[in-house]
Design an enzyme around this catalytic site. Sequence first.
Site, PDB file in Angstrom:
ATOM      1  N   LYS A  29       0.843  -1.402  -0.058  1.00  0.00           N
ATOM      2  CA  LYS A  29       0.049   0.020   0.055  1.00  0.00           C
ATOM      3  C   LYS A  29       0.844   1.442  -0.003  1.00  0.00           C
ATOM      4  O   LYS A  29       0.713   2.260  -0.667  1.00  0.00           O
ATOM      5  CB  LYS A  29      -0.823  -0.004   1.364  1.00  0.00           C
ATOM      6  N   ARG A 104     -10.006   0.912   8.091  1.00  0.00           N
ATOM      7  CA  ARG A 104      -9.426  -0.273   8.573  1.00  0.00           C
ATOM      8  C   ARG A 104     -10.471  -1.159   9.639  1.00  0.00           C
ATOM      9  O   ARG A 104     -10.004  -2.150   9.905  1.00  0.00           O
ATOM     10  CB  ARG A 104      -8.233  -0.039   9.562  1.00  0.00           C
ATOM     11  N   ARG A 150      11.581  -5.504   4.736  1.00  0.00           N
ATOM     12  CA  ARG A 150      11.437  -4.049   4.644  1.00  0.00           C
ATOM     13  C   ARG A 150      12.282  -3.357   5.232  1.00  0.00           C
ATOM     14  O   ARG A 150      12.674  -3.440   6.511  1.00  0.00           O
ATOM     15  CB  ARG A 150       9.886  -3.665   4.931  1.00  0.00           C
ATOM     16  N   ARG A 183      11.244  -1.050  10.838  1.00  0.00           N
ATOM     17  CA  ARG A 183      10.047  -0.645  11.810  1.00  0.00           C
ATOM     18  C   ARG A 183       9.809  -1.698  12.882  1.00  0.00           C
ATOM     19  O   ARG A 183      10.251  -2.691  12.938  1.00  0.00           O
ATOM     20  CB  ARG A 183       8.837  -0.679  10.816  1.00  0.00           C
ATOM     21  N   ARG A 194      -0.386  -8.445  13.907  1.00  0.00           N
ATOM     22  CA  ARG A 194      -0.883  -7.517  12.785  1.00  0.00           C
ATOM     23  C   ARG A 194      -1.696  -8.256  11.663  1.00  0.00           C
ATOM     24  O   ARG A 194      -2.826  -7.855  11.163  1.00  0.00           O
ATOM     25  CB  ARG A 194       0.412  -6.732  11.965  1.00  0.00           C
TER      26      ARG A 194
HETATM   27  P1  AP5 Z   1       4.726  -1.370   1.803  1.00  0.00           P
HETATM   28  O1  AP5 Z   1       4.500  -0.740   0.627  1.00  0.00           O
HETATM   29  O2  AP5 Z   1       5.501  -0.864   2.866  1.00  0.00           O
HETATM   30  O3  AP5 Z   1       3.589  -2.414   2.234  1.00  0.00           O
HETATM   31  P2  AP5 Z   1       2.376  -1.872   3.186  1.00  0.00           P
HETATM   32  O4  AP5 Z   1       0.840  -2.465   2.746  1.00  0.00           O
HETATM   33  O5  AP5 Z   1       2.239  -0.387   3.227  1.00  0.00           O
HETATM   34  O6  AP5 Z   1       2.639  -2.430   4.494  1.00  0.00           O
HETATM   35  P3  AP5 Z   1       2.477  -1.797   6.030  1.00  0.00           P
HETATM   36  O7  AP5 Z   1       3.290  -3.080   6.814  1.00  0.00           O
HETATM   37  O8  AP5 Z   1       2.996  -0.404   6.191  1.00  0.00           O
HETATM   38  O9  AP5 Z   1       1.038  -1.833   6.127  1.00  0.00           O
HETATM   39  P4  AP5 Z   1       0.158  -1.811   7.558  1.00  0.00           P
HETATM   40  O10 AP5 Z   1      -1.256  -1.756   7.127  1.00  0.00           O
HETATM   41  O11 AP5 Z   1       0.532  -3.041   8.513  1.00  0.00           O
HETATM   42  O12 AP5 Z   1       1.169  -0.548   8.459  1.00  0.00           O
HETATM   43  P5  AP5 Z   1       0.392   0.861   8.697  1.00  0.00           P
HETATM   44  O13 AP5 Z   1       1.728   1.548   8.775  1.00  0.00           O
HETATM   45  O14 AP5 Z   1      -0.914   1.191   7.986  1.00  0.00           O
HETATM   46  O15 AP5 Z   1       5.550  -3.006   1.127  1.00  0.00           O
HETATM   47  C1  AP5 Z   1       5.976  -3.952   2.256  1.00  0.00           C
HETATM   48  C2  AP5 Z   1       7.537  -4.234   1.780  1.00  0.00           C
HETATM   49  O16 AP5 Z   1       7.142  -5.178   0.315  1.00  0.00           O
HETATM   50  C3  AP5 Z   1       8.457  -3.353   1.261  1.00  0.00           C
HETATM   51  O17 AP5 Z   1       9.834  -3.483   1.709  1.00  0.00           O
HETATM   52  C4  AP5 Z   1       8.312  -2.929  -0.097  1.00  0.00           C
HETATM   53  O18 AP5 Z   1       9.476  -2.726  -1.025  1.00  0.00           O
HETATM   54  C5  AP5 Z   1       7.765  -4.378  -0.994  1.00  0.00           C
HETATM   55  N1  AP5 Z   1       6.990  -4.647  -1.749  1.00  0.00           N
HETATM   56  C6  AP5 Z   1       5.999  -3.719  -1.965  1.00  0.00           C
HETATM   57  N2  AP5 Z   1       5.380  -4.180  -3.444  1.00  0.00           N
HETATM   58  C7  AP5 Z   1       5.831  -5.145  -3.678  1.00  0.00           C
HETATM   59  C8  AP5 Z   1       5.943  -5.955  -4.992  1.00  0.00           C
HETATM   60  N3  AP5 Z   1       4.869  -5.983  -5.689  1.00  0.00           N
HETATM   61  N4  AP5 Z   1       6.771  -7.055  -4.978  1.00  0.00           N
HETATM   62  C9  AP5 Z   1       7.753  -7.305  -4.240  1.00  0.00           C
HETATM   63  N5  AP5 Z   1       7.881  -6.459  -3.018  1.00  0.00           N
HETATM   64  C10 AP5 Z   1       6.994  -5.415  -2.903  1.00  0.00           C
HETATM   65  O19 AP5 Z   1       0.015   0.636  10.224  1.00  0.00           O
HETATM   66  C11 AP5 Z   1       0.900   0.230  11.384  1.00  0.00           C
HETATM   67  C12 AP5 Z   1       0.096   0.320  12.787  1.00  0.00           C
HETATM   68  O20 AP5 Z   1      -0.459   1.689  12.742  1.00  0.00           O
HETATM   69  C13 AP5 Z   1      -1.031  -0.534  12.887  1.00  0.00           C
HETATM   70  O21 AP5 Z   1      -0.649  -1.915  13.177  1.00  0.00           O
HETATM   71  C14 AP5 Z   1      -1.870   0.007  13.749  1.00  0.00           C
HETATM   72  O22 AP5 Z   1      -1.607   0.042  15.124  1.00  0.00           O
HETATM   73  C15 AP5 Z   1      -1.774   1.566  13.488  1.00  0.00           C
HETATM   74  N6  AP5 Z   1      -2.683   1.872  12.431  1.00  0.00           N
HETATM   75  C16 AP5 Z   1      -2.477   2.731  11.274  1.00  0.00           C
HETATM   76  N7  AP5 Z   1      -3.705   2.881  10.437  1.00  0.00           N
HETATM   77  C17 AP5 Z   1      -4.799   2.534  11.450  1.00  0.00           C
HETATM   78  C18 AP5 Z   1      -6.176   2.671  11.509  1.00  0.00           C
HETATM   79  N8  AP5 Z   1      -6.617   3.189  10.400  1.00  0.00           N
HETATM   80  N9  AP5 Z   1      -6.933   2.224  12.695  1.00  0.00           N
HETATM   81  C19 AP5 Z   1      -6.215   2.031  13.715  1.00  0.00           C
HETATM   82  N10 AP5 Z   1      -4.910   1.578  13.771  1.00  0.00           N
HETATM   83  C20 AP5 Z   1      -4.015   2.118  12.739  1.00  0.00           C
END
Ligand code: AP5
Length: 240
Positions: A29, A104, A150, A183, A194
């Site tokens: 994402k 979410r 990552r 991270r 997660r």
């Molecule tokens: P990346 O693009 O970083 O993936 P992502 O989907 O953004 O993954 P996240 O782990 O950031 O998502 P998340 O939803 O757990 O975290 P968030 O920060 O929102 O890609 C991942 C890796 O894969 C990278 O190394 C990239 O290079 C590689 N990659 C990407 N595409 C690829 C491809 N096609 N092929 C190969 N490799 C690829 O949330 C973190 C925390 O914040 C949550 O756990 C929660 O506690 C809190 N939080 C955030 N939002 C909310 C909400 N709305 N409500 C409540 N709590 C929330």
Amino acid sequence: MTQFSNSMAQETSRDVGPVVLLGPPGAGKGTQAKRVMERYLVPQVSTGDILRYNVAQVTDLGVAAQAVMARGELVSDDLVCEMVRQRLSLKDCKRGYILDGFPRTAPQAGWLDALLDDKLFDNPRPTRAWPIVIRLDVDYNQLLLRIAGRRSCPTCGRIYNVHFQPPLVDEVCDVDGAKLVTRNDDRLEVIEPRLAAYQEQTAPVADYYHRTGRLISINGDLPMDEVTKLIFRIIEDHNA
Ligand code: AP5
């Protein structure tokens, strides 16, 4: 310049409207949201990034969120919705924005619909102002590899992967030379909670958008550039 970077030429003439990127942790994402931001010059609104910023700055919100995030659980709907409301009210969201990591939970999805309804009521706009909801579907084992590999730049936010998208120099950002970081919630013991939170609380959000005919699922297992092309096509078809 590569063929891909040519196709990334900026496209600033169109109103993009709200775009929601759904998908489990590690689905890509953040990677894809940054590319949408660069091409259409609309902001990436990443709730995870805003929360991590608040944790680093030790704000009240950061203090409230830190332990929850470290356990891989979701921060409360009230805190997150208020944070998103403030962010979306800024001027740079006028032509559109890409929501990364929000909504979410079912209440967050309902809250977002109500917010967009209000906007439509005050200032009628065509139906295309409804969000484009795109879900990235990725194989479970691939997710584990992506999360474990990552790295990100603490200065510019660029995302790398030791397996799939390594920096030119080990552990160093190509853009600004900063030392890359892992991270806090990418630790092995946090990855499983997660992914479980996604199944329990976020999968129903996708079901909700599916039921209301708004969900577009794409194969997030494809290479990054292929996924990007699919997303650009969806956005451009939606706004044609
Ligand atoms: P990346 O693009 O970083 O993936 P992502 O989907 O953004 O993954 P996240 O782990 O950031 O998502 P998340 O939803 O757990 O975290 P968030 O920060 O929102 O890609 C991942 C890796 O894969 C990278 O190394 C990239 O290079 C590689 N990659 C990407 N595409 C690829 C491809 N096609 N092929 C190969 N490799 C690829 O949330 C973190 C925390 O914040 C949550 O756990 C929660 O506690 C809190 N939080 C955030 N939002 C909310 C909400 N709305 N409500 C409540 N709590 C929330």
